[in-house]
Write a protein that holds these residues in place. Structure first.
Motif, mmCIF file in Angstrom:
data_model
loop_
_atom_site.group_PDB
_atom_site.id
_atom_site.type_symbol
_atom_site.label_atom_id
_atom_site.label_comp_id
_atom_site.label_asym_id
_atom_site.label_seq_id
_atom_site.Cartn_x
_atom_site.Cartn_y
_atom_site.Cartn_z
ATOM 1 N N PRO A 103 2.839 9.710 2.232
ATOM 2 C CA PRO A 103 3.948 8.787 2.475
ATOM 3 C C PRO A 103 5.079 9.480 3.227
ATOM 4 O O PRO A 103 5.454 10.612 2.917
ATOM 5 N N GLN A 161 -4.994 6.032 6.835
ATOM 6 C CA GLN A 161 -3.740 5.305 7.043
ATOM 7 C C GLN A 161 -2.571 6.245 7.341
ATOM 8 O O GLN A 161 -1.767 6.004 8.219
ATOM 9 N N GLN A 162 -2.470 7.307 6.552
ATOM 10 C CA GLN A 162 -1.331 8.215 6.705
ATOM 11 C C GLN A 162 -1.607 9.495 5.927
ATOM 12 O O GLN A 162 -2.195 9.455 4.842
ATOM 13 N N ASP A 164 -1.406 -0.216 0.711
ATOM 14 C CA ASP A 164 -2.457 -0.847 1.509
ATOM 15 C C ASP A 164 -3.802 -0.395 0.939
ATOM 16 O O ASP A 164 -4.238 0.733 1.174
ATOM 17 N N PRO A 189 -1.667 6.371 0.185
ATOM 18 C CA PRO A 189 -2.440 5.805 1.296
ATOM 19 C C PRO A 189 -3.660 6.666 1.585
ATOM 20 O O PRO A 189 -3.658 7.870 1.314
ATOM 21 N N ARG A 198 0.732 -5.368 3.817
ATOM 22 C CA ARG A 198 0.715 -4.618 5.081
ATOM 23 C C ARG A 198 1.387 -5.424 6.193
ATOM 24 O O ARG A 198 2.131 -4.876 7.010
ATOM 25 N N PRO A 240 9.759 2.185 4.897
ATOM 26 C CA PRO A 240 9.534 0.735 4.951
ATOM 27 C C PRO A 240 10.803 -0.090 4.691
ATOM 28 O O PRO A 240 10.804 -1.043 3.905
ATOM 29 N N ARG A 268 4.682 -3.104 4.293
ATOM 30 C CA ARG A 268 4.589 -2.272 3.094
ATOM 31 C C ARG A 268 3.511 -1.204 3.269
ATOM 32 O O ARG A 268 2.520 -1.411 3.953
ATOM 33 N N GLN A 269 3.720 -0.077 2.586
ATOM 34 C CA GLN A 269 2.749 1.020 2.713
ATOM 35 C C GLN A 269 1.650 0.952 1.663
ATOM 36 O O GLN A 269 0.661 1.672 1.765
ATOM 37 N N ILE A 278 7.746 3.752 -3.678
ATOM 38 C CA ILE A 278 6.725 4.747 -3.315
ATOM 39 C C ILE A 278 7.111 6.117 -3.849
ATOM 40 O O ILE A 278 8.230 6.583 -3.654
ATOM 41 N N GLU A 303 10.723 0.524 -0.516
ATOM 42 C CA GLU A 303 9.506 0.207 -1.256
ATOM 43 C C GLU A 303 9.349 1.230 -2.375
ATOM 44 O O GLU A 303 9.793 2.382 -2.233
#
Ligand code: SF4
Length: 898
Positions: free
Chosen positions: A550, A546-547, A521, A542, A514, A557, A518-519, A150, A148
């Motif tokens: 990353p 969520q996190q 979100d 995120p 999501r 992902p 996928r991150q 990111i 992904e």
């Protein structure tokens, strides 16, 4: 910090740093701009461009009403025309015959609506963006490695790192606020190390612990060498590699093939082996390493491999997903990241979902309730204009970008637009190099007038807020696209009440992402009403819920949940220099201009630092040509040519030329460097190889040169080379052959000259003509022409235009171009306070031996800090000059351009 009612909290519209801005409007209507101390990107800082934003607002060059086929018209007529012509084109030639070419200047809401319109309703992925030109290789590299797109690093990590490696990034000029954050962090923590990897010695190198001037295009070989060396010397993080990655063996095998050890790596990269060893040791011994990369990495036919070769080193050492470390792609544009999030590239679907996955396509079609969905990637920027030229794409809608200047092989782009049956341009300016080809011109809202969001390089979503009314009939881009979509029969899906409704829909779409793992979100932001949207502070994804960051949990992902090592075999740039084209052209940005200067050139202070297009060359390359610094030179490639003022600099490697990307035909006669750039692209990302075009250099033989300073802009002498630097006083430089411009020419272009007092000097023997025109005691214009090339400095004369009535001493010195009792300040170094190089040098000679001392005396460098590397260089030059006076054998260092 709460802000008073007359202050609007918004975001700078220039680079991907995404600085927060406070725009204040006084009761009298004056606008001032300052950095937002609460914005996490800049904490109150702004660079020279951001500082000058207020000066760009009062513009008389706006496109204020729609035009169809050259005639002004109403919005309903223009929108009906666009809708009907697009429908006709689709009916006759299919959906792939139409395309959108959009921009990282668009807000996320504009981008979202445009992408939904094309991929879900027209049914083609032929929507690409000028972000393709700056960071598509980073996107492709992220997707290959992480599954992904990111960016796994925050700006705060730059302050937490023990080693920062800048690769292909002149951060000091292109992302100055980030550079200032690094400089401040290093001042607090001197043990923090900085390594710069760049063929040129740029302002970013000042203060670096190590500069690796590698051979152009060998970044993959350097990072392959690092990968092989780290593995061979026990620096791999075996637990991370075993637990969280896959493919390491093939990556190592490819790395070892050409970069087996330090000696081989140094040899292939054209570097000193001890420098390479020092870099490798620094990388190995500092756990907290951020490798920040930019266009010097991305803009290459091996751009995606370069990105992955960097990521490979971070994966091997487990230096990702934790504080103070990771591979960090910095975007050029203010909303390149937002565009990526909503699918603004022809190779993406939306919300980080894939056009290549039928389940993703079906889910997005279901969400949009669209009649169709694009199911394969569309044409990438360079391919798109080639397809227009070939007659395959018959309708192009260009939004907020100027491809006749910015794309490679730019003369082909011009020809393609000439041939295209339908060209629609949405823009906020009335004149640029692309607009003459438009059948339909649509007036778009600009910064300060439009509302929406942007995402910066560290995933902060910030609001751009309007604080000025829409001028004339200008409208936001999302509104324009939605209106056209409604007229094409897609009304239900484009019935947005405002940008908040668009954003809300986008945030809900990320729920689909999501579901597919996928991150990206943004569901925490779904359901916001207008008030919440208007009040939205800078928000990073995120979210902490969520996190933490990353990849903090070591999961990626991808299908396996593991990051991919990518084998990156050594590969040289596509076109090698030859006997006919022996030099390499490198292109890039300068400190105080933005893209094709349509906004930044409105601010007089931003035109002072580099007032003309230039070509930087190593002194020996200029000498081989028989050219001197200050001569005009033409860069010629297989694809086209461009002209600039030659500058000699030991900061350039021999064999390489550098020319900036900014000048268009609005500001110079032949300085569109894109015309000379090869259209070679990276096979993965489609990003052009802007950093490596084989060229030759020719000296432009001229018989006269001169300049005009005047209160308004006039056309240059016919057939001449010219460059205009607009402002309160316009500086027009020109040169040519044949009859030089004289009094008759000046009267022809400046009718008010007939009513002015003329102070003239005409020395035909020496080939000099000088005239100063005074009206009502004020300077109206100055014309200086010479056939010998000797012209006075411009700075003192230009300053007289703002000085009001001339005094007797000024009048006496007009034709001399300087006053003996007033020192020439020299070329502007500090744009914020208009401080020239000579003034700074004089202060240094008077004892100001540090940046702080110079700032204390002159204020230079005390606002945005963008000029601090140049001031530091002047300090070093003075110290070196003093040392060589004391010790005549000492090395005099870099030979600077005049
Ligand atoms: S670094 Fe400068 S150009 Fe970039 S966002 Fe900040 S103020 Fe704007």
């Amino acid at each position: 910090m709460s802000v008073p009612a007359m202050v609007t909290r918004t975001t700078c519209p220039y680079c991907g740093v995404g600085c927060g801005v406070l725009a204040e409007r006084t009761p009298e209507g004056t606008i001032t701009v300052r950095g937002d101390p609460d914005h996490p990107a800049n904490r109150g800082r702004l660079c020279s461009k951001g500082t000058a934003l207020a000066a760009t607002l009062a513009a008389d060059d706006r496109l204020l009403e729609p035009f169809v086929d050259g005639a002004p018209t109403t919005w309903p007529d223009a929108l009906d025309t666009v809708a009907q012509r697009l429908l006709d084109c689709i009916a006759r030639h299919g959906p792939d015959s139409v395309a959108l070419y959009v921009s990282g200047q668009l807000l996320t809401e504009d981008y979202y609506v445009a992408n939904k319109f094309m991929k879900g309703f027209v049914g083609t992925a032929n929507i690409d963006t000028n972000s393709r030109l700056c960071m598509a290789s980073a996107v492709a590299g992220h997707v290959r490695a992480f599954g992904e797109d990111i960016v796994p690093v925050d700006y705060a990590d730059l302050e937490l790192a023990d080693l920062i490696v800048l690769v292909g990034s002149n951060l000091a000029w292109c992302h100055p606020v980030l550079m200032q954050r690094i400089v401040a962090a290093r001042a607090e923590r001197p043990a923090m190390k900085l390594v710069v990897i760049d063929p040129r010695r740029t302002a970013t190198c000042d203060g670096a612990d190590l500069h690796l001037p590698l051979r152009s295009g060998t970044d993959v070989m350097l990072f392959n060498g690092l990968l092989a060396w780290l593995a061979a010397n026990g620096h791999a993080d075996a637990a991370f590699v075993d637990g969280h990655t896959q493919g390491v063996d093939k990556a190592l095998e490819a790395a070892r093939a050409a970069s087996s050890d330090i000696a081989a790596t140094a040899q292939i990269c054209g570097l000193d082996a001890t420098q390479v060893e020092r870099f490798f040791e620094l990388f190995a011994t500092n756990t907290r390493v951020v490798t920040l990369f930019s266009q010097g990495v991305n803009q290459s036919s091996a751009g995606t491999d370069k990105v992955n070769s960097i990521i490979n080193c971070h994966l091997l050492t487990g230096r990702i997903g934790r504080e103070g470390m990771g591979p960090f792609s910095i975007t050029g544009q203010p909303n390149a990241m937002g565009g990526r999030e909503v699918g603004g590239l022809a190779t993406q679907l939306a919300a980080h979902l894939s056009l290549d996955d039928p389940a993703h396509c079906a889910a997005v079609q279901e969400f949009w309730q669209s009649p169709r969905i694009a199911d394969r990637p569309g044409l990438k920027a360079v391919e798109l204009f080639e397809a227009i030229d070939a007659g395959k794409v018959k309708a192009i809608w260009i939004m907020a970008t100027n491809p006749v200047v910015s794309l490679p092989d730019a003369d082909l782009v011009r020809r393609a637009l000439e041939r295209c049956p339908l060209v629609i341009v949405s823009d906020c300016v009335s004149a640029n190099d692309t607009l003459p080809f438009a059948h339909v011109k649509l007036p778009a809202a600009g910064w300060s007038e439009k509302d929406g969001t942007v995402t910066n390089s560290d995933r902060h979503i910030s609001r751009q807020r309007a604080f000025l009314a829409l001028p004339g009939k200008a409208q936001p881009d999302w509104w324009i696209v939605a209106q056209v979509a409604r007229r094409m029969g897609f009304g239900k899906a484009f019935n947005y009440a405002g940008p908040e409704a668009v954003f809300e829909e986008f945030a809900r779409l990320t729920e689909v992402s999501r579901r597919f793992g996928r991150q990206l979100d943004l569901t925490d932001l779904a359901g916001m009403d207008k008030a919440a949207y208007d009040a939205l502070p800078a928000t990073q994804w995120p979210s902490p819920r969520q996190q933490a960051r990353p990849f903090a949990d070591g999961r990626f992902p991808t299908a396996s949940g593991r990051a991919n090592f990518i084998a990156t075999p050594a590969r040289t740039p596509r076109h090698a220099p030859s006997a006919e084209y022996p030099l390499i052209l490198n292109t890039g940005r300068i400190r105080d201009q933005w893209h094709t200067m349509t906004r930044s050139a409105r601010a007089p202070q931003l035109n002072a630092h580099e007032p003309e297009p230039f070509v930087d060359a190593h002194p020996q390359d200029l000498a081989a040509l028989g050219a001197l610094p200050g001569d005009l030179v033409r860069i010629v490639s297989r694809w086209g040519s461009a002209i600039g003022r030659a500058r000699a600099s030991g900061d350039m490697p021999a064999g390489m030329l550098f020319m900036p990307i900014h000048w268009s035909e609005q500001f110079a006669s032949s300085a569109r460097v894109g015309a000379a750039v090869n259209p070679v692209v990276d096979a993965q990302s489609g990003e052009p190889e802007f950093k490596h075009t084989p060229v030759r250099l020719e000296k432009l033989e001229v018989e006269w040169r001169g300049f005009l300073l005047s209160r308004r802009r006039v056309s240059a002498p016919a057939g001449s080379w010219w460059a205009a630097s607009p402002g309160d006083v316009t500086r027009l430089e020109f040169a040519g052959r044949g009859e030089p411009p004289d009094a008759a020419w000046l009267k022809s272009v400046l009718p008010e000259a007939a009513r002015a007092e003329w102070i003239e000097f005409n020395d035909t023997a020496m080939g000099n003509y000088r005239a100063a025109l005074v009206k009502d005691g004020q300077l109206l214009a100055c014309l200086m022409v010479s056939t010998r090339g000797r012209l006075p400095a411009r700075s003192w004369l230009a300053g007289l235009f703002a000085a009001g009535r001339l005094d007797a001493a000024d009048r006496r010195c007009l034709l001399l171009g300087r006053r003996q009792d007033v020192p020439d300040p020299g070329p502007v170094v500090c744009a914020c306070f208009a401080v020239g190089a000579n003034t700074i040098t004089a202060a240094i000679q008077a004892g100001c031996a540090t940046l702080e001392a110079v700032g204390g005396r002159l204020r230079a460098g005390t606002n945005c800090g963008s000029c601090r590397p140049e001031i530091a260089k002047l300090i070093t030059a003075e110290a070196t000059a003093s040392a060589s006076t004391l010790h005549p054998g000492a090395n005099t260092g870099t030979l600077r351009a005049s």
